[in-house]
Design a protein around this motif. Structure first.
Motif, mmCIF file in Angstrom:
data_model
loop_
_atom_site.group_PDB
_atom_site.id
_atom_site.type_symbol
_atom_site.label_atom_id
_atom_site.label_comp_id
_atom_site.label_asym_id
_atom_site.label_seq_id
_atom_site.Cartn_x
_atom_site.Cartn_y
_atom_site.Cartn_z
ATOM 1 N N ARG A 74 38.745 65.126 38.119
ATOM 2 C CA ARG A 74 39.148 63.797 38.601
ATOM 3 C C ARG A 74 38.527 63.485 39.967
ATOM 4 N N SER A 75 38.345 64.511 40.797
ATOM 5 C CA SER A 75 37.769 64.305 42.126
ATOM 6 C C SER A 75 36.329 63.787 42.052
ATOM 7 N N GLN B 146 45.871 73.068 42.101
ATOM 8 C CA GLN B 146 44.593 72.758 41.470
ATOM 9 C C GLN B 146 43.487 72.547 42.485
ATOM 10 N N HIS B 147 43.803 72.150 43.716
ATOM 11 C CA HIS B 147 42.781 71.920 44.714
ATOM 12 C C HIS B 147 42.404 73.178 45.482
ATOM 13 N N SER B 148 43.219 74.215 45.387
ATOM 14 C CA SER B 148 42.904 75.442 46.100
ATOM 15 C C SER B 148 42.158 76.442 45.231
ATOM 16 N N SER B 149 42.016 76.129 43.957
ATOM 17 C CA SER B 149 41.329 77.029 43.043
ATOM 18 C C SER B 149 39.821 76.915 43.218
ATOM 19 N N LEU B 150 39.116 78.010 43.012
ATOM 20 C CA LEU B 150 37.669 77.990 43.116
ATOM 21 C C LEU B 150 37.015 77.516 41.825
ATOM 22 N N GLU B 151 37.767 77.438 40.753
ATOM 23 C CA GLU B 151 37.181 77.009 39.496
ATOM 24 C C GLU B 151 37.263 75.492 39.337
ATOM 25 N N LYS B 152 36.347 74.953 38.558
ATOM 26 C CA LYS B 152 36.337 73.513 38.303
ATOM 27 C C LYS B 152 37.306 73.220 37.163
ATOM 28 N N ARG B 153 38.139 72.241 37.333
ATOM 29 C CA ARG B 153 39.081 71.860 36.289
ATOM 30 C C ARG B 153 38.698 70.487 35.756
ATOM 31 N N GLU B 154 38.488 70.406 34.476
ATOM 32 C CA GLU B 154 38.184 69.133 33.855
ATOM 33 C C GLU B 154 39.502 68.494 33.460
ATOM 34 N N ASN B 155 40.044 67.656 34.345
ATOM 35 C CA ASN B 155 41.350 67.064 34.122
ATOM 36 C C ASN B 155 41.288 65.560 33.942
ATOM 37 N N LYS C 66 39.231 52.141 47.326
ATOM 38 C CA LYS C 66 40.470 52.898 47.209
ATOM 39 C C LYS C 66 41.210 52.536 45.919
ATOM 40 N N GLY C 67 41.637 53.565 45.209
ATOM 41 C CA GLY C 67 42.399 53.368 43.986
ATOM 42 C C GLY C 67 41.544 53.089 42.759
ATOM 43 N N GLU C 68 40.232 53.065 42.895
ATOM 44 C CA GLU C 68 39.352 52.798 41.764
ATOM 45 C C GLU C 68 38.578 54.058 41.414
ATOM 46 N N LEU C 69 38.580 54.394 40.141
ATOM 47 C CA LEU C 69 37.854 55.560 39.660
ATOM 48 C C LEU C 69 36.751 55.106 38.715
ATOM 49 N N ALA C 70 35.647 55.837 38.685
ATOM 50 C CA ALA C 70 34.540 55.529 37.790
ATOM 51 C C ALA C 70 33.989 56.827 37.214
ATOM 52 N N CYS C 71 33.610 56.783 35.953
ATOM 53 C CA CYS C 71 33.045 57.944 35.272
ATOM 54 C C CYS C 71 31.736 58.348 35.952
ATOM 55 N N PRO C 72 31.579 59.627 36.328
ATOM 56 C CA PRO C 72 30.334 60.060 36.958
ATOM 57 C C PRO C 72 29.152 60.086 35.981
ATOM 58 N N ALA C 73 29.425 60.071 34.666
ATOM 59 C CA ALA C 73 28.350 60.110 33.674
ATOM 60 C C ALA C 73 27.811 58.715 33.355
ATOM 61 N N CYS C 74 28.721 57.751 33.093
ATOM 62 C CA CYS C 74 28.254 56.425 32.670
ATOM 63 C C CYS C 74 28.625 55.300 33.627
ATOM 64 N N GLY C 75 29.529 55.556 34.577
ATOM 65 C CA GLY C 75 29.913 54.543 35.557
ATOM 66 C C GLY C 75 31.040 53.621 35.125
#
Length: 102
Positions: A73-74, A52-61, A81-90
């Protein structure tokens, strides 16, 4: 204007831990069985890159549990570290998304 897409003969699916070079795993094979070496610097520690990281297309996972936005997810990584946040709303409610169910 036509869009031309080139396909690579071998996927870029390996990375050297010493110099950071990326290359097809087949280029890292050596004459010794089960031993790999970086074709750029010769380092013997080569790691695989998931497909999935070597593909040129964007994957909405990933999906935000708060606003419902979907994204790669990226894009949800934060400086903590270990914390994720939505890029749209935070919001910190990032969940894995099953593409089969969308």
């Amino acid at each position: 204007m036509p869009l031309y897409v080139m396909t690579m003969p071998s996927p870029i699916n390996a990375r050297c831990t010493a110099c950071g070079a990326t290359f097809p795993r087949s280029d890292a094979t050596t004459d010794t069985e089960n031993e790999l070496a970086c074709p750029a610097c010769g380092c013997g520690v080569v790691r695989g890159i998931p497909e999935q990281h070597s593909s040129l297309e964007k994957r909405e996972n990933a999906r935000c549990g708060s606003c419902g936005a979907t994204f790669a997810r990226s894009e949800a990584t934060t400086e903590t570290k270990g914390e994720l946040a939505c890029p749209a709303c935070g919001a910190n409610d990032v969940r894995s998304r099953d593409p089969e169910r969308s």
